[in-house]
Design a protein around this motif. Structure first.
Motif, PDB file in Angstrom:
ATOM      1  N   ASP A 145       0.845  -1.193   0.000  1.00  0.00           N
ATOM      2  CA  ASP A 145       0.000   0.000   0.000  1.00  0.00           C
ATOM      3  C   ASP A 145       0.878   1.241   0.000  1.00  0.00           C
ATOM      4  OD1 ASP A 145       0.861   0.410   2.662  1.00  0.00           O
ATOM      5  OD2 ASP A 145      -1.008  -0.341   3.520  1.00  0.00           O
ATOM      6  N   ALA A 146       0.249   2.392  -0.055  1.00  0.00           N
ATOM      7  CA  ALA A 146       0.983   3.656  -0.152  1.00  0.00           C
ATOM      8  C   ALA A 146       1.913   3.866   1.044  1.00  0.00           C
ATOM      9  CB  ALA A 146       0.006   4.819  -0.271  1.00  0.00           C
ATOM     10  N   ARG A 147       1.475   3.509   2.219  1.00  0.00           N
ATOM     11  CA  ARG A 147       2.315   3.702   3.408  1.00  0.00           C
ATOM     12  C   ARG A 147       3.616   2.913   3.291  1.00  0.00           C
ATOM     13  NH1 ARG A 147       4.080   6.356   7.500  1.00  0.00           N
ATOM     14  NH2 ARG A 147       4.360   5.301   9.480  1.00  0.00           N
ATOM     15  N   ASP A 148       3.554   1.682   2.756  1.00  0.00           N
ATOM     16  CA  ASP A 148       4.771   0.896   2.548  1.00  0.00           C
ATOM     17  C   ASP A 148       5.779   1.680   1.709  1.00  0.00           C
ATOM     18  OD1 ASP A 148       3.689  -1.353   3.860  1.00  0.00           O
ATOM     19  OD2 ASP A 148       2.897  -2.187   1.994  1.00  0.00           O
ATOM     20  N   ILE A 149       5.296   2.274   0.644  1.00  0.00           N
ATOM     21  CA  ILE A 149       6.201   2.955  -0.282  1.00  0.00           C
ATOM     22  C   ILE A 149       6.691   4.274   0.302  1.00  0.00           C
ATOM     23  CG2 ILE A 149       6.392   3.948  -2.603  1.00  0.00           C
ATOM     24  CD1 ILE A 149       4.396   1.670  -3.370  1.00  0.00           C
ATOM     25  N   ILE A 150       5.814   4.989   0.996  1.00  0.00           N
ATOM     26  CA  ILE A 150       6.240   6.239   1.632  1.00  0.00           C
ATOM     27  C   ILE A 150       7.362   5.964   2.632  1.00  0.00           C
ATOM     28  CG2 ILE A 150       5.506   8.038   3.248  1.00  0.00           C
ATOM     29  CD1 ILE A 150       2.824   8.082   1.658  1.00  0.00           C
ATOM     30  N   LEU A 151       7.234   4.886   3.385  1.00  0.00           N
ATOM     31  CA  LEU A 151       8.308   4.532   4.320  1.00  0.00           C
ATOM     32  C   LEU A 151       9.603   4.203   3.579  1.00  0.00           C
ATOM     33  CD1 LEU A 151       6.286   2.375   6.871  1.00  0.00           C
ATOM     34  CD2 LEU A 151       7.327   4.622   7.282  1.00  0.00           C
ATOM     35  N   LEU A 152       9.485   3.490   2.470  1.00  0.00           N
ATOM     36  CA  LEU A 152      10.679   3.121   1.709  1.00  0.00           C
ATOM     37  C   LEU A 152      11.355   4.322   1.051  1.00  0.00           C
ATOM     38  CD1 LEU A 152       9.407  -0.180   0.042  1.00  0.00           C
ATOM     39  CD2 LEU A 152      11.228   0.025   1.751  1.00  0.00           C
ATOM     40  N   ILE A 153      10.564   5.241   0.521  1.00  0.00           N
ATOM     41  CA  ILE A 153      11.175   6.377  -0.174  1.00  0.00           C
ATOM     42  C   ILE A 153      11.654   7.460   0.790  1.00  0.00           C
ATOM     43  CG2 ILE A 153       9.985   5.955  -2.346  1.00  0.00           C
ATOM     44  CD1 ILE A 153       8.051   8.198  -1.691  1.00  0.00           C
ATOM     45  N   GLY A 154      11.358   7.302   2.053  1.00  0.00           N
ATOM     46  CA  GLY A 154      11.845   8.258   3.051  1.00  0.00           C
ATOM     47  C   GLY A 154      13.356   8.356   3.079  1.00  0.00           C
ATOM     48  N   TYR A 155      14.026   7.316   2.619  1.00  0.00           N
ATOM     49  CA  TYR A 155      15.490   7.337   2.597  1.00  0.00           C
ATOM     50  C   TYR A 155      16.035   8.448   1.714  1.00  0.00           C
ATOM     51  CZ  TYR A 155      15.480   5.622  -2.098  1.00  0.00           C
ATOM     52  OH  TYR A 155      15.272   5.534  -3.439  1.00  0.00           O
ATOM     53  N   LEU A 156      15.267   8.922   0.753  1.00  0.00           N
ATOM     54  CA  LEU A 156      15.774   9.939  -0.166  1.00  0.00           C
ATOM     55  C   LEU A 156      16.255  11.185   0.576  1.00  0.00           C
ATOM     56  CD1 LEU A 156      13.171   9.700  -3.054  1.00  0.00           C
ATOM     57  CD2 LEU A 156      15.561   8.998  -3.137  1.00  0.00           C
TER      58      LEU A 156
END
Length: 183
Positions: A145-156
């Motif tokens: 879901d979107a939350r999964d991806i938001i957490l992953l892209i936080g590394y940017l």
């Protein structure tokens, strides 16, 4: 008759100031308002009429980037299949994150919290639109879901400026590969 002209000029000046500020944020070591005014082709007074503080200007640059990122999701879906649309959107995320990192580094904690609140909901909704389209076509895993991806892209926001070009888009492609549904 002169009032509409001034309004159009004011709108144009504001847009030029925001564009110049974004360029300075991304490309300079220090965000200097006189440099932004110079790049925008306006005087200091015009800049301060639109943005009374440095924080107000930076916050507006950030809000515009969020709004542009959110608007890109349906536009990309209208032009591309879901997986390429998501890939294109993730490319835009990299540019958004670059601005976010610099803006957050330059503003106070209170403004940071307000900007975070402005971005997470709309970006999550845009991402959900892209993910749902890919799931409907069977090209995106059903368990993300979107939350999964938001957490992953936080590394940017953690990437160092010197490694940005080499890593940002590459790591987003790693995430995209992980989102693909494997049959």
């Amino acid at each position: 008759m002169n009032a509409p002209r001034r309004r159009a000029d004011a709108t144009e000046n504001r847009a030029r100031i925001l564009q110049a500020a974004r360029e300075v944020i991304v490309n300079a070591n220090e965000v200097r308002l006189n440099e932004i005014a110079k790049r925008a082709g306006v005087g200091q007074g015009t800049l301060y009429r639109h943005f009374p503080t440095r924080e107000a200007l930076l916050a507006e640059v950030y809000r515009k980037d969020v709004d542009d990122l959110v608007a890109a999701a349906p536009e990309l879906l209208a032009e591309h299949e879901p997986l390429p649309a998501l890939a294109g959107w993730l490319d835009r995320v990299a540019e958004y994150a670059k601005v976010k990192r610099e803006v957050f580094a330059a503003v106070e904690a209170g403004v940071w919290q307000d900007l975070s609140a402005h971005s997470l909901g709309p970006i999550g909704e845009a991402l959900t639109t892209l993910l749902d389209a890919g799931k409907a076509e069977g090209v995106i895993r059903p368990d993300v879901d979107a939350r999964d991806i938001i957490l992953l892209i936080g590394y940017l926001t953690r990437l160092e400026p010197a490694e940005w070009d080499a890593r940002a888009h590459h790591l987003l492609r790693v995430i995209l590969d992980g989102l693909r549904r494997h049959t």
